[in-house]
Design an enzyme around this catalytic site. Sequence first.
Site, PDB file in Angstrom:
ATOM      1  NE  ARG A  35      -6.410   9.114   2.718  1.00 17.75           N
ATOM      2  CZ  ARG A  35      -5.416   8.213   2.711  1.00 17.75           C
ATOM      3  NH1 ARG A  35      -4.159   8.484   2.260  1.00 17.75           N
ATOM      4  NH2 ARG A  35      -5.619   7.203   3.757  1.00 17.75           N
ATOM      5  NE  ARG A  76      -2.469   0.181  12.358  1.00 16.85           N
ATOM      6  CZ  ARG A  76      -2.229   0.358  11.008  1.00 16.85           C
ATOM      7  NH1 ARG A  76      -1.303  -0.745  10.769  1.00 16.85           N
ATOM      8  NH2 ARG A  76      -2.565   1.180  10.416  1.00 16.85           N
ATOM      9  CE  LYS A 222     -10.404   4.429   2.731  1.00 18.08           C
ATOM     10  NZ  LYS A 222      -9.231   4.893   3.636  1.00 18.08           N
ATOM     11  CB  THR A 280      -4.548   1.500  -2.857  1.00 14.66           C
ATOM     12  OG1 THR A 280      -5.786   1.991  -2.081  1.00 14.66           O
ATOM     13  CG2 THR A 280      -3.439   0.715  -1.894  1.00 14.66           C
TER      14      THR A 280
END
Length: 476
Positions: A35, A76, A222, A280
């Site tokens: 990935r 962020r 996702k 994850t």
Amino acid sequence: MYNSKKTKIVATLGPSTDSKNTLLEMIKNGVNVFRINFSHAEYSIIEEKIKQIRSINEEYDYSISILGDLQGPKLRIGIVKGGTQVKEGDTIEFITGMPFEGSASQVYMNYKYFPKDVKKGERVVLDDGKLIFEVVSTDEKSKVLAKVIQGGALKSKKGVNLPNTRISLSALTEKDIKDAKFAIQNGVDWLALSFVREKEDLQTLKKLIEKYSPHKIPIIAKIEKPEAIEHINEIVEASDGLMVARGDLGVEVPFEQVPLIQKELVRKAKMAKKPVIIATQMMESMIDSLTPTRAEVNDVANSIMDGADAVMLSGETSVGKYPVEVIKKIHSIIQSVEDSSLISVQSKPPKNWNERFITNAVCYQAAHMTSKIDAKGIVTLTNSGYTAFRISAVRPQAHILVFTSSKHILTQLNLLWGVRAFYYDKMETTDTTIREVNQISKEKGFVEKGDMMINLVAMPIKAKGMVNTLRLTCIE
């Protein structure tokens, strides 16, 4: 026999995988897909990594796949002065516009529409849930005042989640478009789109692929937003596979709901005959330790027993100290669990008539026939990879051996549960082709003399049409 396990391992590239030798050792110990995380990657480094992986494929006759993971609308905060703490009950301003060094009273937010999107009372979650704020007010231009609900260390450039807010930013950002074009240009096998909320997000990426790629690149959706759960049926239909991205998902929805959401997402993917990746914190302690925790071992095992096609490692291989050792550990967990009779993956026979009904019916019956006649393998020839998807989803006991004359299909299929793909470009007669692919399967150690094999082909074979024929063969 190379990588006899059926559940696939996805490993994230990073500083820990700098050398070609490390990549090779990871592959030898079980990696099927690498990935590329476009959140942290530089193009020059990505190009070098892709060349190394393709070189290993050529040199060692592997078909390792490459997954390009697009960042999506990742929010962020900016730089924060070191040692900054925020305390419960305090207030802080999130300010857009020009970046600045933040403090306990003010911090920069990189999303310019943040003041317009959020509303009073909504939650702002930072640093994977370590800090939680509640919106007090917004000027709808550049400033949002929030109260600290859960305090702690306020650190630079940490991710922001807005679990109650419908953000107006597209799932495919300007950065994603640039990254997707680069990924297409460099021949990645799959693209994953982050923070998918509805099927339109996937359709935008699909159009981009159609415009810039000479062939289809399948898309992984996702699942990490509450809106995605609400629209999951249409997302499953519009995508080529799912990723249960438990990091952001566990922040966006109450974390205690994630285990059941994971099981439901796997179920829906399997019913749709599409692959699903669990991601994850699979083996996160192995970023710094040679031994996983018992809880991590159970988590990986349960993900496999849920029916995952693949499990994904992130920091464990990208920045961890032991990228090869973590592959060995997760490989051993997979092998000890995946053949358990406790695993039951739902699969229904095709009912609705469409142009692929015959192919779907042949694949379904072939997969179920393996246990009835103790066939050791199903061999299918494919030009699009379609039959590999269909057979893999039914989870036959036998080896799934796929032969194709398409190099990009060859590597794409390496993500699918149980699938082993090989290059084959001779299409003379049905009898000759079946004899040759069976011989190759025997030479590679998948079957032995006297074993039963199920062969799926399209007749006439030179037309390269859809699979319409099932033949039983005894290996000579």
